[in-house]
Scaffold this active site. Structure first.
Site, PDB file in Angstrom:
ATOM      1  N   ARG A 145       0.831  -1.210   0.000  1.00 59.03           N
ATOM      2  CA  ARG A 145       0.000   0.000   0.000  1.00 59.03           C
ATOM      3  C   ARG A 145       0.855   1.245   0.000  1.00 59.03           C
ATOM      4  O   ARG A 145       1.919   1.285   0.602  1.00 59.03           O
ATOM      5  CB  ARG A 145      -0.896   0.005   1.235  1.00 59.03           C
ATOM      6  CG  ARG A 145      -1.806   1.228   1.308  1.00 59.03           C
ATOM      7  CD  ARG A 145      -2.611   1.268   2.581  1.00 59.03           C
ATOM      8  NE  ARG A 145      -1.810   1.737   3.691  1.00 59.03           N
ATOM      9  CZ  ARG A 145      -2.223   1.778   4.946  1.00 59.03           C
ATOM     10  NH1 ARG A 145      -3.439   1.353   5.257  1.00 59.03           N
ATOM     11  NH2 ARG A 145      -1.448   2.225   5.893  1.00 59.03           N
TER      12      ARG A 145
ATOM     13  N   CYS B 287       0.104   5.460   0.779  1.00 59.07           N
ATOM     14  CA  CYS B 287      -0.898   6.398   1.286  1.00 59.07           C
ATOM     15  C   CYS B 287      -0.293   7.790   1.202  1.00 59.07           C
ATOM     16  O   CYS B 287       0.784   8.037   1.753  1.00 59.07           O
ATOM     17  CB  CYS B 287      -1.276   6.060   2.730  1.00 59.07           C
ATOM     18  SG  CYS B 287      -2.563   7.143   3.406  1.00 59.07           S
TER      19      CYS B 287
END
Length: 128
Positions: free
Chosen positions: A105, A107
């Site tokens: 991920r 972010c």
């Protein structure tokens, strides 16, 4: 060859793009903002917005015959990085609820998102 993914269970594209693309071995979703596809409403708080964005991603993947367990990478765009702890907890809850491994991920905080929402999430999923 790629195929367009289109489902009524996720918000319709609001520009010249598609909800997702099925490449056969991989599915790539467009960024999903927290619009409820049935009502057009956007929840107020960041936790509810995170849940709705993830639900929209999941709906696109399900249309392609995949699930949350197939996600290998997400990119999360947030309007305010001060919401990171709440987003992180809600995100973790989603993957645990669906018995899915955590994907890679990124972010990042952004200045603004479509419809002035607080979050947008895109995903890459693979067929196993």
């Amino acid at each position: 060859m790629s195929y367009e993914i289109n489902t009524e269970n996720a918000p319709a594209a609001i520009g010249p793009y598609v909800q997702g693309v099925d490449l056969g071995s991989m599915v790539i979703t467009s960024g999903q903002i927290p619009v409820n596809p049935k009502t057009g409403e956007v929840p107020e708080d960041i936790a509810a917005q995170t849940r709705q964005s993830l639900a929209n991603v999941k709906a696109i993947l399900e249309k392609a015959g995949l699930s949350a367990a197939n996600i290998v990478k997400t990119t999360v765009f947030v309007k305010d990085l001060n919401d990171f702890a709440t987003v992180n907890a809600t995100y973790e809850e989603f993957f645990k609820q669906h018995n899915a491994p955590f994907p890679a991920r990124s972010c990042v905080e952004v200045a603004r998102l479509p419809k002035d929402v607080k979050i947008e999430i895109e995903a890459i999923a693979v067929r196993k």
